[in-house]
Design a protein around this motif. Structure first.
Motif, PDB file in Angstrom:
ATOM      1  N   ASP A   6      10.155  52.247 -11.666  1.00 15.22           N
ATOM      2  CA  ASP A   6       9.716  53.597 -11.303  1.00 15.22           C
ATOM      3  C   ASP A   6       8.740  53.534 -10.124  1.00 15.22           C
ATOM      4  O   ASP A   6       8.765  54.400  -9.243  1.00 15.22           O
ATOM      5  N   ARG A   7       7.903  52.508 -10.114  1.00 13.94           N
ATOM      6  CA  ARG A   7       6.934  52.347  -9.017  1.00 13.94           C
ATOM      7  C   ARG A   7       7.651  52.127  -7.691  1.00 13.94           C
ATOM      8  O   ARG A   7       7.262  52.703  -6.663  1.00 13.94           O
ATOM      9  N   GLU A   8       8.699  51.298  -7.707  1.00 14.67           N
ATOM     10  CA  GLU A   8       9.446  51.024  -6.481  1.00 14.67           C
ATOM     11  C   GLU A   8      10.187  52.277  -6.003  1.00 14.67           C
ATOM     12  O   GLU A   8      10.211  52.572  -4.801  1.00 14.67           O
ATOM     13  N   LYS A   9      10.776  53.009  -6.938  1.00 19.55           N
ATOM     14  CA  LYS A   9      11.487  54.242  -6.565  1.00 19.55           C
ATOM     15  C   LYS A   9      10.541  55.234  -5.904  1.00 19.55           C
ATOM     16  O   LYS A   9      10.880  55.848  -4.887  1.00 19.55           O
ATOM     17  N   THR A  10       9.356  55.395  -6.481  1.00 18.47           N
ATOM     18  CA  THR A  10       8.384  56.334  -5.922  1.00 18.47           C
ATOM     19  C   THR A  10       7.923  55.889  -4.541  1.00 18.47           C
ATOM     20  O   THR A  10       7.833  56.708  -3.606  1.00 18.47           O
ATOM     21  N   ALA A  11       7.640  54.593  -4.397  1.00 17.06           N
ATOM     22  CA  ALA A  11       7.166  54.072  -3.113  1.00 17.06           C
ATOM     23  C   ALA A  11       8.216  54.259  -2.015  1.00 17.06           C
ATOM     24  O   ALA A  11       7.898  54.656  -0.889  1.00 17.06           O
ATOM     25  N   ILE A  12       9.473  53.988  -2.335  1.00 18.00           N
ATOM     26  CA  ILE A  12      10.556  54.133  -1.357  1.00 18.00           C
ATOM     27  C   ILE A  12      10.763  55.594  -1.000  1.00 18.00           C
ATOM     28  O   ILE A  12      10.912  55.960   0.171  1.00 18.00           O
ATOM     29  N   ALA A  13      10.767  56.458  -2.003  1.00 19.32           N
ATOM     30  CA  ALA A  13      10.991  57.890  -1.764  1.00 19.32           C
ATOM     31  C   ALA A  13       9.883  58.498  -0.912  1.00 19.32           C
ATOM     32  O   ALA A  13      10.119  59.454  -0.157  1.00 19.32           O
ATOM     33  N   ASN A  14       8.677  57.952  -1.004  1.00 21.91           N
ATOM     34  CA  ASN A  14       7.528  58.521  -0.286  1.00 21.91           C
ATOM     35  C   ASN A  14       7.479  58.132   1.191  1.00 21.91           C
ATOM     36  O   ASN A  14       6.663  58.678   1.941  1.00 21.91           O
ATOM     37  N   ILE A  15       8.318  57.190   1.610  1.00 23.72           N
ATOM     38  CA  ILE A  15       8.310  56.776   3.016  1.00 23.72           C
ATOM     39  C   ILE A  15       9.163  57.735   3.842  1.00 23.72           C
ATOM     40  O   ILE A  15      10.331  57.976   3.520  1.00 23.72           O
ATOM     41  N   ASP A  16       8.562  58.288   4.875  1.00 24.93           N
ATOM     42  CA  ASP A  16       9.285  59.162   5.786  1.00 24.93           C
ATOM     43  C   ASP A  16      10.080  58.292   6.760  1.00 24.93           C
ATOM     44  O   ASP A  16       9.505  57.482   7.494  1.00 24.93           O
ATOM     45  N   GLU A  17      11.383  58.454   6.758  1.00 24.68           N
ATOM     46  CA  GLU A  17      12.251  57.576   7.550  1.00 24.68           C
ATOM     47  C   GLU A  17      12.003  57.718   9.054  1.00 24.68           C
ATOM     48  O   GLU A  17      12.046  56.733   9.794  1.00 24.68           O
ATOM     49  N   ARG A  18      11.744  58.928   9.495  1.00 20.96           N
ATOM     50  CA  ARG A  18      11.500  59.144  10.928  1.00 20.96           C
ATOM     51  C   ARG A  18      10.207  58.445  11.367  1.00 20.96           C
ATOM     52  O   ARG A  18      10.165  57.788  12.406  1.00 20.96           O
ATOM     53  N   GLY A  35       0.862  48.504  12.529  1.00 20.34           N
ATOM     54  CA  GLY A  35       1.022  49.895  12.123  1.00 20.34           C
ATOM     55  C   GLY A  35       1.848  50.076  10.869  1.00 20.34           C
ATOM     56  O   GLY A  35       1.652  51.029  10.107  1.00 20.34           O
ATOM     57  N   LEU A  36       2.793  49.157  10.628  1.00 25.61           N
ATOM     58  CA  LEU A  36       3.650  49.257   9.445  1.00 25.61           C
ATOM     59  C   LEU A  36       2.910  48.933   8.158  1.00 25.61           C
ATOM     60  O   LEU A  36       3.346  49.312   7.076  1.00 25.61           O
ATOM     61  N   HIS A  37       1.797  48.235   8.255  1.00 19.76           N
ATOM     62  CA  HIS A  37       1.087  47.811   7.055  1.00 19.76           C
ATOM     63  C   HIS A  37       0.497  48.983   6.283  1.00 19.76           C
ATOM     64  O   HIS A  37       0.233  48.876   5.094  1.00 19.76           O
ATOM     65  N   GLN A  38       0.291  50.107   6.950  1.00 15.65           N
ATOM     66  CA  GLN A  38      -0.250  51.278   6.269  1.00 15.65           C
ATOM     67  C   GLN A  38       0.724  51.834   5.236  1.00 15.65           C
ATOM     68  O   GLN A  38       0.326  52.582   4.342  1.00 15.65           O
ATOM     69  N   LEU A  39       1.998  51.450   5.340  1.00  8.96           N
ATOM     70  CA  LEU A  39       3.012  51.954   4.408  1.00  8.96           C
ATOM     71  C   LEU A  39       3.090  51.145   3.118  1.00  8.96           C
ATOM     72  O   LEU A  39       3.726  51.565   2.164  1.00  8.96           O
ATOM     73  N   VAL A  40       2.461  49.981   3.075  1.00 12.73           N
ATOM     74  CA  VAL A  40       2.447  49.110   1.891  1.00 12.73           C
ATOM     75  C   VAL A  40       3.876  48.881   1.376  1.00 12.73           C
ATOM     76  O   VAL A  40       4.241  49.276   0.269  1.00 12.73           O
ATOM     77  N   LEU A  41       4.698  48.265   2.202  1.00 14.22           N
ATOM     78  CA  LEU A  41       6.100  48.034   1.852  1.00 14.22           C
ATOM     79  C   LEU A  41       6.267  47.061   0.698  1.00 14.22           C
ATOM     80  O   LEU A  41       7.335  47.000   0.088  1.00 14.22           O
ATOM     81  N   SER A  42       5.215  46.295   0.387  1.00 11.16           N
ATOM     82  CA  SER A  42       5.324  45.357  -0.739  1.00 11.16           C
ATOM     83  C   SER A  42       5.595  46.081  -2.046  1.00 11.16           C
ATOM     84  O   SER A  42       6.142  45.504  -2.976  1.00 11.16           O
ATOM     85  N   GLY A  43       5.219  47.359  -2.119  1.00 11.74           N
ATOM     86  CA  GLY A  43       5.472  48.128  -3.336  1.00 11.74           C
ATOM     87  C   GLY A  43       6.877  48.666  -3.425  1.00 11.74           C
ATOM     88  O   GLY A  43       7.238  49.317  -4.413  1.00 11.74           O
ATOM     89  N   CYS A  44       7.691  48.399  -2.396  1.00 14.67           N
ATOM     90  CA  CYS A  44       9.061  48.921  -2.355  1.00 14.67           C
ATOM     91  C   CYS A  44      10.099  47.904  -2.803  1.00 14.67           C
ATOM     92  O   CYS A  44      11.304  48.150  -2.679  1.00 14.67           O
TER      93      CYS A  44
END
Length: 232
Positions: A6-18, A35-44
């Motif tokens: 559920d955590r991964e789904k939420t993290a992925i859904a919250n990223i704006d693709e544009r 700049g990409l580090h602000q998105l915390v992709l490790s949670g995805c």
């Protein structure tokens, strides 16, 4: 694992693709991905984290390149890595949508504990829930997959000059059994999931299934867990 948490789904859904793609372009221009580090992709999940690591590595190599020829090559590699990272997010967003949609009618539990000890008779039990429509109550059940392990000689392995000790032979067997069990586990999970994705009726899943071994190797293959081929 066949399910995103559920955590991964939420993290992925919250990223704006544009915005994500804008940050990739910015990283290519600046030759670093801060700049990409602000998105915390490790949670995805591991897939996006791996692609980000590849992108960061390609940017580092681009920044360190000196000659024009090497910079051109490294820039091309960085562009490709950035494209792969962008595609990874697109794929993961599509996966989230699929899992949410599938989850309305079925769910296969992929939390399966490793046995403390392995024997030649390997077993994997897969629990699942299903229903015909979102208005129906859930039905719960499980299927147990069985597989009789038969050691196969490894002709690519150089035979040691001295015979291994009994303890070493015992450990080698446990290692081989654990690898075969993990393969059986993956086949079992994917088989149950694919059965439901293809519209299979949960009431027709057998309570146990003997994995079908390869005719030539007598081991498992990608079709070994397709229990519905016998039930339909």
């Amino acid at each position: 694992m066949i399910n995103l948490s559920d955590r991964e789904k939420t993290a992925i859904a919250n990223i704006d693709e544009r915005e994500f793609n804008r940050l990739i372009d910015q990283a290519l221009q600046n030759e670093h991905a801060a700049g990409l580090h602000q998105l915390v992709l490790s949670g995805c999940g591991s897939y996006l984290a791996t692609e980000l690591h590849k992108f960061e590595l390609s940017l580092r190599e681009l920044a360190e390149a000196k000659s024009a020829k090497k910079r051109d090559r490294k820039r091309f590699e960085a562009l490709r890595a950035g494209s792969n990272l962008s595609s990874a997010l697109t794929q993961m967003k599509a996966r989230v949508k699929r899992e949410v949609k599938d989850g309305e009618l079925f769910y296969v539990d992929d939390h399966i504990h490793w046995p403390l000890h392995f024997s030649n008779e390997l077993r994997v039990s897969v629990s699942y829930k299903w229903r015909h429509s979102v208005d129906d109550p859930w039905s719960y059940d499980r299927i147990e997959f069985h597989h009789q392990f038969k050691p196969r000689p490894d002709y690519t392995f150089t035979r040691p000059k001295r015979k291994p000790s009994a303890a070493k032979q015992k450990q080698d067997l446990q290692d081989a059994l654990s690898r075969e069990w993990e393969y059986l586990k993956d086949l079992a999970l994917f088989s149950v999931r694919d059965y439901f994705k293809e519209g299979g009726d949960g009431s027709k899943i057998p309570t146990s299934f003997q994995a079908v071994t390869d005719q030539h190797t007598l081991g498992l293959n990608n079709f070994s867990g397709k229990f519905w081929q016998e039930t339909q």
